[in-house]
Write a protein that holds these residues in place. Structure first.
Motif, PDB file in Angstrom:
ATOM      1  N   PRO A 559     100.072   5.785  91.017  1.00 20.14           N
ATOM      2  CA  PRO A 559     100.742   5.154  89.870  1.00 20.14           C
ATOM      3  C   PRO A 559      99.845   4.170  89.115  1.00 20.14           C
ATOM      4  CG  PRO A 559     102.191   5.171  91.775  1.00 20.14           C
ATOM      5  CD  PRO A 559     100.847   5.597  92.261  1.00 20.14           C
ATOM      6  N   LEU A 560      99.031   3.419  89.858  1.00 20.72           N
ATOM      7  CA  LEU A 560      98.112   2.489  89.206  1.00 20.72           C
ATOM      8  C   LEU A 560      97.104   3.227  88.325  1.00 20.72           C
ATOM      9  CD1 LEU A 560      97.272  -0.179  91.952  1.00 20.72           C
ATOM     10  CD2 LEU A 560      98.205  -0.619  89.675  1.00 20.72           C
ATOM     11  N   MET A 561      96.523   4.291  88.869  1.00 21.56           N
ATOM     12  CA  MET A 561      95.543   5.067  88.104  1.00 21.56           C
ATOM     13  C   MET A 561      96.184   5.662  86.862  1.00 21.56           C
ATOM     14  SD  MET A 561      92.433   5.036  89.141  1.00 21.56           S
ATOM     15  CE  MET A 561      91.950   6.405  88.098  1.00 21.56           C
ATOM     16  N   ASP A 562      97.377   6.231  87.025  1.00 23.44           N
ATOM     17  CA  ASP A 562      98.053   6.840  85.868  1.00 23.44           C
ATOM     18  C   ASP A 562      98.311   5.796  84.783  1.00 23.44           C
ATOM     19  OD1 ASP A 562      98.045   9.230  87.188  1.00 23.44           O
ATOM     20  OD2 ASP A 562     100.109   9.058  87.939  1.00 23.44           O
ATOM     21  N   TYR A 563      98.728   4.599  85.183  1.00 25.67           N
ATOM     22  CA  TYR A 563      99.034   3.556  84.201  1.00 25.67           C
ATOM     23  C   TYR A 563      97.759   3.123  83.459  1.00 25.67           C
ATOM     24  CZ  TYR A 563     100.289  -0.923  82.188  1.00 25.67           C
ATOM     25  OH  TYR A 563     100.484  -1.964  81.292  1.00 25.67           O
ATOM     26  N   ILE A 564      96.673   2.909  84.195  1.00 28.74           N
ATOM     27  CA  ILE A 564      95.424   2.441  83.578  1.00 28.74           C
ATOM     28  C   ILE A 564      94.867   3.483  82.611  1.00 28.74           C
ATOM     29  CG2 ILE A 564      93.024   1.811  84.073  1.00 28.74           C
ATOM     30  CD1 ILE A 564      94.083   0.632  86.759  1.00 28.74           C
ATOM     31  N   LEU A 565      94.866   4.748  83.026  1.00 27.73           N
ATOM     32  CA  LEU A 565      94.343   5.806  82.151  1.00 27.73           C
ATOM     33  C   LEU A 565      95.228   5.992  80.920  1.00 27.73           C
ATOM     34  CD1 LEU A 565      93.237   8.431  84.859  1.00 27.73           C
ATOM     35  CD2 LEU A 565      91.776   6.874  83.549  1.00 27.73           C
ATOM     36  N   GLU A 566      96.528   5.863  81.107  1.00 26.92           N
ATOM     37  CA  GLU A 566      97.441   5.997  79.958  1.00 26.92           C
ATOM     38  C   GLU A 566      97.251   4.826  78.987  1.00 26.92           C
ATOM     39  OE1 GLU A 566     102.265   6.242  79.102  1.00 26.92           O
ATOM     40  OE2 GLU A 566     101.491   6.320  81.162  1.00 26.92           O
ATOM     41  N   LEU A 567      97.059   3.624  79.529  1.00 28.35           N
ATOM     42  CA  LEU A 567      96.833   2.449  78.691  1.00 28.35           C
ATOM     43  C   LEU A 567      95.543   2.594  77.881  1.00 28.35           C
ATOM     44  CD1 LEU A 567      97.977  -0.446  78.140  1.00 28.35           C
ATOM     45  CD2 LEU A 567      96.387  -1.260  79.916  1.00 28.35           C
ATOM     46  N   GLU A 568      94.510   3.088  78.527  1.00 30.41           N
ATOM     47  CA  GLU A 568      93.222   3.297  77.833  1.00 30.41           C
ATOM     48  C   GLU A 568      93.364   4.328  76.719  1.00 30.41           C
ATOM     49  OE1 GLU A 568      89.678   5.613  77.036  1.00 30.41           O
ATOM     50  OE2 GLU A 568      91.234   6.259  78.457  1.00 30.41           O
ATOM     51  N   GLU A 569      94.174   5.369  76.970  1.00 26.44           N
ATOM     52  CA  GLU A 569      94.367   6.424  75.974  1.00 26.44           C
ATOM     53  C   GLU A 569      95.173   5.913  74.769  1.00 26.44           C
ATOM     54  OE1 GLU A 569      96.143  10.989  75.789  1.00 26.44           O
ATOM     55  OE2 GLU A 569      96.001   9.896  77.695  1.00 26.44           O
ATOM     56  N   LYS A 570      96.131   4.989  74.994  1.00 27.92           N
ATOM     57  CA  LYS A 570      96.953   4.466  73.901  1.00 27.92           C
ATOM     58  C   LYS A 570      96.189   3.474  73.020  1.00 27.92           C
ATOM     59  CE  LYS A 570     101.489   4.879  76.148  1.00 27.92           C
ATOM     60  NZ  LYS A 570     102.656   4.118  76.698  1.00 27.92           N
ATOM     61  N   HIS A 571      95.109   2.916  73.528  1.00 31.19           N
ATOM     62  CA  HIS A 571      94.335   1.927  72.763  1.00 31.19           C
ATOM     63  C   HIS A 571      92.882   2.398  72.666  1.00 31.19           C
ATOM     64  CE1 HIS A 571      97.813  -0.256  74.402  1.00 31.19           C
ATOM     65  NE2 HIS A 571      97.742  -1.010  73.297  1.00 31.19           N
ATOM     66  N   PRO A 572      92.626   3.391  71.835  1.00 30.65           N
ATOM     67  CA  PRO A 572      91.289   3.992  71.787  1.00 30.65           C
ATOM     68  C   PRO A 572      90.189   3.062  71.284  1.00 30.65           C
ATOM     69  CG  PRO A 572      92.669   4.834  70.022  1.00 30.65           C
ATOM     70  CD  PRO A 572      93.563   4.044  70.916  1.00 30.65           C
ATOM     71  N   GLY A 573      90.547   1.977  70.648  1.00 31.60           N
ATOM     72  CA  GLY A 573      89.512   1.099  70.115  1.00 31.60           C
ATOM     73  C   GLY A 573      89.183  -0.089  70.991  1.00 31.60           C
ATOM     74  N   ARG A 574      89.817  -0.210  72.156  1.00 31.68           N
ATOM     75  CA  ARG A 574      89.620  -1.408  72.981  1.00 31.68           C
ATOM     76  C   ARG A 574      89.170  -1.068  74.397  1.00 31.68           C
ATOM     77  NH1 ARG A 574      94.722  -5.300  72.530  1.00 31.68           N
ATOM     78  NH2 ARG A 574      93.209  -6.689  73.543  1.00 31.68           N
ATOM     79  N   LYS A 575      88.516  -2.048  74.987  1.00 27.66           N
ATOM     80  CA  LYS A 575      88.124  -1.892  76.386  1.00 27.66           C
ATOM     81  C   LYS A 575      89.258  -2.358  77.284  1.00 27.66           C
ATOM     82  CE  LYS A 575      83.108  -2.310  75.888  1.00 27.66           C
ATOM     83  NZ  LYS A 575      82.871  -0.912  76.264  1.00 27.66           N
ATOM     84  N   VAL A 576      89.323  -1.772  78.468  1.00 29.08           N
ATOM     85  CA  VAL A 576      90.316  -2.154  79.468  1.00 29.08           C
ATOM     86  C   VAL A 576      89.558  -2.730  80.661  1.00 29.08           C
ATOM     87  CG1 VAL A 576      92.135  -1.356  80.999  1.00 29.08           C
ATOM     88  CG2 VAL A 576      91.917  -0.360  78.709  1.00 29.08           C
ATOM     89  N   ALA A 577      89.776  -4.007  80.955  1.00 26.72           N
ATOM     90  CA  ALA A 577      89.121  -4.663  82.090  1.00 26.72           C
ATOM     91  C   ALA A 577      90.096  -4.732  83.254  1.00 26.72           C
ATOM     92  CB  ALA A 577      88.651  -6.056  81.704  1.00 26.72           C
ATOM     93  N   VAL A 578      89.761  -4.072  84.346  1.00 24.49           N
ATOM     94  CA  VAL A 578      90.614  -4.060  85.538  1.00 24.49           C
ATOM     95  C   VAL A 578      90.056  -5.075  86.529  1.00 24.49           C
ATOM     96  CG1 VAL A 578      91.624  -2.644  87.345  1.00 24.49           C
ATOM     97  CG2 VAL A 578      91.078  -1.610  85.137  1.00 24.49           C
ATOM     98  N   LEU A 579      90.835  -6.133  86.799  1.00 22.28           N
ATOM     99  CA  LEU A 579      90.411  -7.160  87.744  1.00 22.28           C
ATOM    100  C   LEU A 579      90.969  -6.829  89.125  1.00 22.28           C
ATOM    101  CD1 LEU A 579      90.982 -10.448  85.667  1.00 22.28           C
ATOM    102  CD2 LEU A 579      89.166  -8.739  85.499  1.00 22.28           C
ATOM    103  N   LEU A 580      90.086  -6.677  90.095  1.00 19.52           N
ATOM    104  CA  LEU A 580      90.493  -6.266  91.439  1.00 19.52           C
ATOM    105  C   LEU A 580      90.307  -7.423  92.412  1.00 19.52           C
ATOM    106  CD1 LEU A 580      88.938  -2.685  91.618  1.00 19.52           C
ATOM    107  CD2 LEU A 580      91.293  -3.315  91.103  1.00 19.52           C
ATOM    108  N   PRO A 581      91.394  -8.111  92.790  1.00 18.64           N
ATOM    109  CA  PRO A 581      91.288  -9.164  93.811  1.00 18.64           C
ATOM    110  C   PRO A 581      90.852  -8.558  95.148  1.00 18.64           C
ATOM    111  CG  PRO A 581      93.390  -9.261  92.637  1.00 18.64           C
ATOM    112  CD  PRO A 581      92.759  -7.958  92.286  1.00 18.64           C
TER     113      PRO A 581
END
Length: 622
Positions: A559-581
């Motif tokens: 579910p996490l991977m699906d959400y991150i990839l979908e978010l990246e696809e919806k915002h084609p002009g921006r970077k997505v920074a994933v912070l991993l504690p």
């Protein structure tokens, strides 16, 4: 660090490199021990195949060794010229690449790598064979002894060139002096006995003849096996840079001494075998002894000198693998400089060595020893092909080199000398390959193209990386925008608080993602307003968005991977920074108790992500 320092020495500064350069005395054991000790198994390898001739095989063995000596002389003069022409190291790979082209260079590289691995394996196994000849009850432990010696050699070589040379001078001197004493005393007894000396102690008689005459095929196989005595000749030309100034003269002098001693040893052993009518034993026979063991027995008996000689042979043969340890790292470095091997081989270790080459050689040699049980005769059929193929390519490259040197005086004579070497070693390569093909040489013939293929794939990868990374344009500042920050959060604790604080510094657009399954107790949204949103609102900061993803099947990563990839696809002009504690533990074994999901998520993001997804580790140190 104190334990490491005591085992492999303290780190050396780059400025101390000059002190690590060696002279002729240290160069002989470092670069010549393999060649010198081949006298212990080269003649036996040739004469073993003549056992079906019975005692008559002694005469033919003598002639085969004479032919090998002629070939050795040709190769010697050829490599003297190579050292002079390439004072920065003129191994077969360098010479073939510069003068013949990329593909011949790769062929030489593959052949040499295989040769050095087999050099280490054969040297160690032959040394252990000498030990088990003197102490037969150790024969069941052959492989274990081989692996222990291999580990010790690796440790010694990790200490640096100078320390290695110093450690090996005494064993080399002992080996050479005992064999010269054997040859000198044996020849004196032969002359005094009118050419028919009597053995001091009895040895097993040669097996009865089962073949009436020496056939062409038997001759080819015996010659091919005997050529194992010529391996290691190239080592000096490959390691010229290890010598101090005058570098070329010291390297040439070292090569001259090595070849001179080797010729005396080969000639002397063949002569004594003929004079005393001693033939090798069948390697599979009960109570097997090496040819050297038999010769020392007939000349001196089984007294103290026998055990001194066999001990020196054991020590020198085991250490002869050092030639491979000296040259293999230099070879892999030269290949890696052209992007055909991983760049890790370019890194110099704490003792100014290319230590990753030593690690690789140790690993490959261990595999070979395990596969063949540490038995020398099983390894010999694979041996020498790589060396002679490298000889041929090197000498052919030198011919082209001299022909290019239009203003060099005597270039035609130099080209002729190297040309004779190329023809002689080329013919020998064909003979060795044909004669040993069914006995195991097909393995080497198969490995060479496989290695070439691997190196070409490595080159293709590095070329692709260079193409994609190359950017000579000015810094691009168009459409700079804060990234969308995604923080996977299983619970609220000190690690996730650290990630949230860092995320608030990075961007105003923060997505806190909590994957919740039905059988889990407590949801993040239950404490969200009090512990997170309350402080943020009081400070007047941009409010993060809490995203709750229900997981009916208790899956977290998908579910996490699906959400991150979908978010990246919806915002084609921006970077997505994933912070991993991530929890950083004090002891390596504690890693097995933590961070499994974090590591898996990180791996999947790196594999499935793209240029616009950035992974940031937020460590919490216990």
């Amino acid at each position: 660090m104190s334990i490491t320092d005591s085992i492999i020495g303290k780190p050396l500064a780059t400025s101390e490199e000059r002190a690590e350069h060696i002279g002729v005395a240290a160069g002989i054991p470092i670069f010549g021990l393999d060649g010198l000790t081949s006298a212990a198994y080269g003649p036996e390898a040739a004469m073993t195949l003549l056992i079906p001739l019975g005692v008559a095989g002694v005469e033919y063995g003598w002639r085969i060794i004479a032919a090998i000596l002629v070939l050795l002389t040709i190769v010697y003069f050829s490599y003297r010229q190579t050292i002079a022409a390439y004072p920065h190291g003129g191994g077969s790979y360098t010479v073939a690449t510069e003068n013949l082209g990329e593909k011949p260079g790769l062929l030489a590289a593959a052949a040499l790598m295989i040769d050095y691995i087999l050099t280490a394996a054969v040297g160690i196994s032959a040394g252990v064979t000498a030990l088990t000849s003197a102490v037969p009850r150790l024969q069941p432990h052959t492989l274990m002894i081989c692996l222990v010696i291999l580990a010790l050699l690796a440790i010694v070589n990790l200490r640096g060139v100078k320390d290695t040379g110093t450690a090996f001078i005494l064993p080399t001197f002992l080996f050479v002096s005992t064999l010269l004493a054997l040859i000198g005393f044996g020849m004196w007894k032969t002359v005094m006995a009118g050419g028919h000396p009597l053995p001091v102690a009895p040895v097993p008689a040669p097996l009865p003849a089962t073949v009436g005459a020496l056939g062409t095929w038997m001759l080819m196989k015996a010659f091919a096996s005997g050529c194992a005595a010529m391996t290691g000749v190239e080592a000096v030309s490959n390691g010229v840079m290890a010598f101090g100034e005058p570098r070329v003269k010291r390297a040439q002098r070292t090569l001259t001494i090595i070849i001179g001693i080797l010729m005396v040893l080969l000639f002397g052993i063949a002569y004594l075998a003929k004079a005393y009518q001693v033939m090798p034993m069948d390697p599979d026979a009960t109570g097997y002894q090496s040819l050297l063991s038999l010769l020392v027995t007939v000349v001196f008996g089984r007294g103290w000198f026998y055990y001194l000689t066999m001990g020196s042979v054991l020590l020198a043969l085991a250490l002869s693998a050092n030639t491979a340890f000296a040259d293999f790292p230099r070879l892999t470095r030269a290949i890696a400089m052209h992007d055909y091997l991983p760049h890790v081989f370019l890194i110099r270790g704490r003792r100014l060595l290319y230590s990753h080459g030593i690690y690789a050689l140790t690993g490959f040699t261990a595999v070979i020893l395990i596969l063949f049980g540490g038995v020398t005769d099983r390894l010999i059929p694979l041996y020498a092909i790589g060396a002679f193929l490298a000889f041929t390519l090197s000498q052919s490259g030198m011919v082209v080199h001299w022909l290019k040197m239009e203003k060099h005086p005597g270039r035609l004579w130099h080209a002729f000398v190297n040309g004779v070497g190329a023809v002689a070693t080329g013919i020998t390569t064909i003979v060795v390959l044909v004669a040993k093909f069914m006995a195991g040489a097909w393995v080497t013939a198969l490995l060479v193209p496989v290695l070439i293929g691997i190196m070409m794939l490595v080159k293709r990868h590095y070329s692709r990386v260079k193409r994609e990374m190359a950017d000579m344009t000015p810094l691009n500042l168009v459409n700079l925008e804060q990234p969308i920050v995604v923080i996977p959060m299983a619970r609220w604790d000190r690690i996730t608080e650290k990630a949230m604080r860092f995320g608030l510094l990075l961007s105003k657009d923060i997505k806190v993602v909590h994957v919740h399954s039905a059988d889990e107790e407590g949801r993040l949204d239950e404490i969200w307003d009090e512990l997170v949103m309350g402080p943020i609102k009081r400070e007047g900061l941009q409010e993060p968005e809490l995203v709750i993803i229900p997981s009916s099947y208790r899956f977290i990563i998908n579910p996490l991977m699906d959400y991150i990839l979908e978010l990246e696809e919806k915002h084609p002009g921006r970077k997505v920074a994933v912070l991993l504690p991530e929890l950083v533990v004090r002891h390596w074994w504690e890693n097995a108790l933590h961070n499994q999901r974090v590591q898996l998520l990180k791996l999947l993001l790196l594999l499935k992500g793209n240029q616009r997804i950035v992974v940031v580790n937020i460590p919490w140190y216990l």
